[in-house]
Design an enzyme around this catalytic site. Structure first.
Site, PDB file in Angstrom:
ATOM      1  N   ASP A   1      32.536   5.250   2.353  1.00  0.00           N
ATOM      2  CA  ASP A   1      33.666   5.008   2.795  1.00  0.00           C
ATOM      3  C   ASP A   1      33.758   3.995   3.692  1.00  0.00           C
ATOM      4  O   ASP A   1      33.259   3.460   4.318  1.00  0.00           O
ATOM      5  CB  ASP A   1      34.286   6.708   3.471  1.00  0.00           C
ATOM      6  CG  ASP A   1      34.056   7.653   2.833  1.00  0.00           C
ATOM      7  OD1 ASP A   1      34.323   7.540   1.668  1.00  0.00           O
ATOM      8  OD2 ASP A   1      34.058   8.684   3.334  1.00  0.00           O
ATOM      9  N   LYS A   2      35.096   3.374   3.450  1.00  0.00           N
ATOM     10  CA  LYS A   2      35.700   2.409   4.368  1.00  0.00           C
ATOM     11  C   LYS A   2      34.987   2.282   5.737  1.00  0.00           C
ATOM     12  O   LYS A   2      34.569   1.552   6.437  1.00  0.00           O
ATOM     13  CB  LYS A   2      37.029   1.893   4.326  1.00  0.00           C
ATOM     14  CG  LYS A   2      37.583   0.991   5.311  1.00  0.00           C
ATOM     15  CD  LYS A   2      39.180   1.097   5.193  1.00  0.00           C
ATOM     16  CE  LYS A   2      39.585  -0.167   6.168  1.00  0.00           C
ATOM     17  NZ  LYS A   2      41.234   0.006   6.261  1.00  0.00           N
TER      18      LYS A   2
END
Length: 314
Positions: free
Chosen positions: A139-140
């Site tokens: 994830d970011k």
């Protein structure tokens, strides 16, 4: 919700169509209006004519999301921490806040843009023009280790290891409370949430949707009102660690989607400015897909998570 899919449902209240659909799907009203204009929305079996039309409660709707355009990622001179590199692959220690590949809302400034510059365009083309070299993602707002393929042979070999779950992947997370028991295995189905299509959720065992997901967790260090936990993955589902730890009542600190910190912890997160899920991909081990060499990489916790642990360990 993914682009290219069909969203169906039933309208709950009699009100403006664009408002009713936005509430039912989490799409914005502006997006709904645009989709109506493109003829992508049907209500009661008929094409919707206007977002301002009155919607009838109980009416069935269909929204056909168009497939995404596949823009070509361009090289950008963005510094990235390289842990290992050879002619076939590169291992990166991704910082929190960096998106892995271009997508809607993040057309550039991604890890792929940085790697295209670093590798002078030399990434595997199997992932397509928007995702060259990408075999897996984190994830970011998750930091840590990621392996990217530079050659097609490496891409195919790594993808096989991800498919048969033969890689070693361990994450460090700071979670709310203290898991009881202190270690265990979470084995469920994970799929899109019925309540919110932007979220993943643990699904019922008899569900025909979702994918099997297995996480082994172990408490590393008890802290005040929270714990440092290691999570080892057998599978790699979207948001797996975040969903699984939340499902047993111990959501990750700072997670804006799957958890909420206790009243004692919220002031600490605010004071530190810690506004991401406390999750770090700390260990990545695999067999080199070309040479056959056993490879294992570790990454220290980033400064923001170390500071969080210090503050909650007093």
């Amino acid at each position: 919700m993914g682009e290219g899919e069909v969203i169906t449902g039933t309208l709950v209240a009699a009100q403006r169509l664009d408002k009713a659909l936005a509430e039912a799907t989490d799409l914005s009203r502006e997006r709904i209006k645009a989709l109506i204009g493109e003829g992508k929305v049907r209500v009661g079996g008929r094409p919707a004519s206007s977002g301002s039309a009155k919607a009838a409660a109980g009416a069935r709707f269909e929204i056909h999301l168009p497939p995404p355009s596949d823009p070509q990622a361009l090289p950008q001179d963005i510094p990235i921490p390289i842990v290992y590199e050879d002619e076939h692959l590169v291992v990166v220690d991704k910082p929190a806040g960096m998106v892995v590949h271009p997508a809607a809302g993040n057309p550039d400034g991604t890890l792929v843009n940085a790697l295209l510059h670093h590798c002078a365009g030399g990434l595997s083309g199997i992932g397509g023009v928007a995702r060259p070299g990408i075999v897996h993602r984190i994830d970011k707002d998750t930091s840590g280790l990621l392996v990217v393929a530079k050659s097609d042979a490496a891409h195919e070999g790594l993808a096989k290891q991800f498919a048969d779950h033969s890689l070693e992947r361990a994450y460090l997370a700071v979670v709310n409370g203290r898991p009881v028991p202190g270690s265990g295995t979470i084995s469920t189905l994970i799929g899109r949430s019925d309540a919110n299509r932007k979220k993943m959720a643990v699904l019922a065992k008899e569900s025909s949707r979702g994918k099997h997901a297995v996480t082994h967790y172990m408490t590393i260090k008890p802290l005040h009102d929270c714990s440092l936990v290691e999570c080892r993955l057998e599978t790699g589902r979207t948001h797996q660690v975040r969903v699984h730890m939340s499902s047993i009542g111990h959501a990750l600190l700072g997670d804006p989607v799957y958890g909420r910190a206790s009243s004692k912890l919220r002031p600490i997160l605010q004071r530190l400015g810690f506004n991401r899920q406390a999750l770090h991909a700390a260990v990545l081990g695999f067999t080199h897909p070309v040479t056959g060499e056993k490879m294992r990489f570790t990454s220290e916790l980033p400064a923001d998570m170390r500071e969080l642990i210090d503050e909650t360990g007093h």
